[in-house]
Scaffold this active site. Sequence first.
Site, PDB file in Angstrom:
ATOM      1  N   GLU A   1      -8.165   0.289  -1.934  1.00  0.00           N
ATOM      2  CA  GLU A   1      -7.955   1.511  -2.726  1.00  0.00           C
ATOM      3  C   GLU A   1      -9.274   2.121  -3.188  1.00  0.00           C
ATOM      4  O   GLU A   1      -9.366   3.316  -3.409  1.00  0.00           O
ATOM      5  CB  GLU A   1      -7.075   1.204  -3.951  1.00  0.00           C
ATOM      6  CG  GLU A   1      -5.738   1.900  -3.886  1.00  0.00           C
ATOM      7  CD  GLU A   1      -4.874   1.722  -5.128  1.00  0.00           C
ATOM      8  OE1 GLU A   1      -5.319   1.130  -6.125  1.00  0.00           O
ATOM      9  OE2 GLU A   1      -3.727   2.178  -5.085  1.00  0.00           O
TER      10      GLU A   1
ATOM     11  N   HIS B   1      -3.742 -21.056  13.503  1.00  0.00           N
ATOM     12  CA  HIS B   1      -2.752 -21.290  14.557  1.00  0.00           C
ATOM     13  C   HIS B   1      -1.959 -20.039  14.874  1.00  0.00           C
ATOM     14  O   HIS B   1      -0.882 -20.112  15.463  1.00  0.00           O
ATOM     15  CB  HIS B   1      -1.834 -22.442  14.151  1.00  0.00           C
ATOM     16  CG  HIS B   1      -2.584 -23.720  13.982  1.00  0.00           C
ATOM     17  ND1 HIS B   1      -2.587 -24.715  14.940  1.00  0.00           N
ATOM     18  CD2 HIS B   1      -3.419 -24.141  12.999  1.00  0.00           C
ATOM     19  CE1 HIS B   1      -3.371 -25.703  14.535  1.00  0.00           C
ATOM     20  NE2 HIS B   1      -3.893 -25.379  13.365  1.00  0.00           N
TER      21      HIS B   1
ATOM     22  N   LYS C   1       4.197   9.620  -2.245  1.00  0.00           N
ATOM     23  CA  LYS C   1       5.017   9.866  -3.445  1.00  0.00           C
ATOM     24  C   LYS C   1       5.638  11.258  -3.387  1.00  0.00           C
ATOM     25  O   LYS C   1       6.819  11.422  -3.654  1.00  0.00           O
ATOM     26  CB  LYS C   1       4.149   9.777  -4.706  1.00  0.00           C
ATOM     27  CG  LYS C   1       3.847   8.385  -5.156  1.00  0.00           C
ATOM     28  CD  LYS C   1       3.217   8.449  -6.547  1.00  0.00           C
ATOM     29  CE  LYS C   1       2.409   7.215  -6.827  1.00  0.00           C
ATOM     30  NZ  LYS C   1       1.504   7.392  -7.944  1.00  0.00           N
TER      31      LYS C   1
END
Length: 442
Positions: free
Chosen positions: A282, A303, A417
């Site tokens: 951010e 792995h 948003k």
Amino acid sequence: MITFSNIYADSFIKSHEYEQLKPSLSIAHEQLHNQTGVGANYLGWLDLPLDLNQDEWEQVQEKANEIKENADVLIVVGIGGSYLGAKAIISALTPTFKRSDLGPEVVFAGQHLDGDYLNDMFEAFQDRSVYVNVISKSGTTTEPAIAFRFIKRWMEERYDKGASKRIIATTDAKKGALRELAETEGYDTFIVPDDVGGRYSVLTSVGLLPIAVAGIDILELLRGAEQAKKQFDVNDLEQNEAYQYAAFRTLAYKKGKTIELLATFHPKLHELSEWWKQLYGESEGKDGKGLFPASVQYTTDLHSLGQYVQEGQRTMIETVLNIRSQTKTLHVPSDATDLDGLNYLSGKSLHDINQKAVQGAMLAHIDGQVPTSLIELDTLDAKHLGALIYFFEKACAMSGYMLGVNPFDQPGVESYKRNMFALLGKPGYELERQTLEKRLWE
Ligand code: PA5
């Protein structure tokens, strides 16, 4: 207490390149410390460990003690910087498998929009004594606000008028819907300082209250950060290891690397990687710039993703976060039959074996042309984690300034948003809704 080493990347980044970066580092340092850079009104975190006064942490501790005495569970409602820091510290410093005799369990909600999660939570905690800490700096963030609407109703159904005594709001001193709600309902409140952004707020009451409820010594956490502040305030690349880390990742980015992997070898550090990803993602990911912060948890991921790290596209650098010593460790037992062929390890501690995995993986990745750096803590405790938080925050701000971005805003978070509000039919978004729906159905 904390050390950083970039020697494992010196075939990729040469010492003269660090030399050449020194003027930029110095400018970034001056911008931070003289408050002349972008986002300068969000620098409260720089002095937090020294500024937090005794009254403040005593109030936090007092409330935490009340919760510890009366609750089986504390539900922390928040998203992003309002929960990741607390979750990171609590996961790192409390037992992986919770024991009921160790005080309240701290759980998190409001960090997504999934209904199953809330239903499961209500079912699981129906017969347990619950307190809630709802945290939102702006007081208007959608995910925690929606979750809190459900949780508030559930608390009122269970505790009637007593619910308001079990809910604590952490928010802005004056503004925002949560501030108004808290005042109307009579909740106890804690304040998020104006000059500290969400992802830099773990050492304010945002992080400290849940952390104290989990039984962690918040003074030790602050003392560690205070020590780190002194250690990482010096404007000298040779002496300042937070600046060395900032320089390492800045130079790697300038030389074309696009991804930074934070590699840990302890499951208890998994949530710390999540906090780190938010801090760097951010803060730096804007204006088309920035290293993409990703994390791996070894040896588990050796792995799976380990194959890619070793031989996939050469786009990444790796930062290994290692804990040098463990107080409680297990020793490999010997076995009379040795059918598994492991007697050569008899008597060795699991920690030492893990340390060989750290070394083995680092050397393999260096051979695979992944520039690698190493951050080490002597041990995993509150003091070291307080210092590590400060180390990462300081290095992040320095990296952001050297990258030429504002490390303290997050304008990109608004785009989804707006779309979500429009698609949900929020008043004021009618035109956007039409445009978006057309794009979805065409
Ligand atoms: O770092 C930030 O500022 C953000 O990640 C915020 O913490 C997050 O969006 C939550 O915001 P708020 O605390 O206002 O609800």
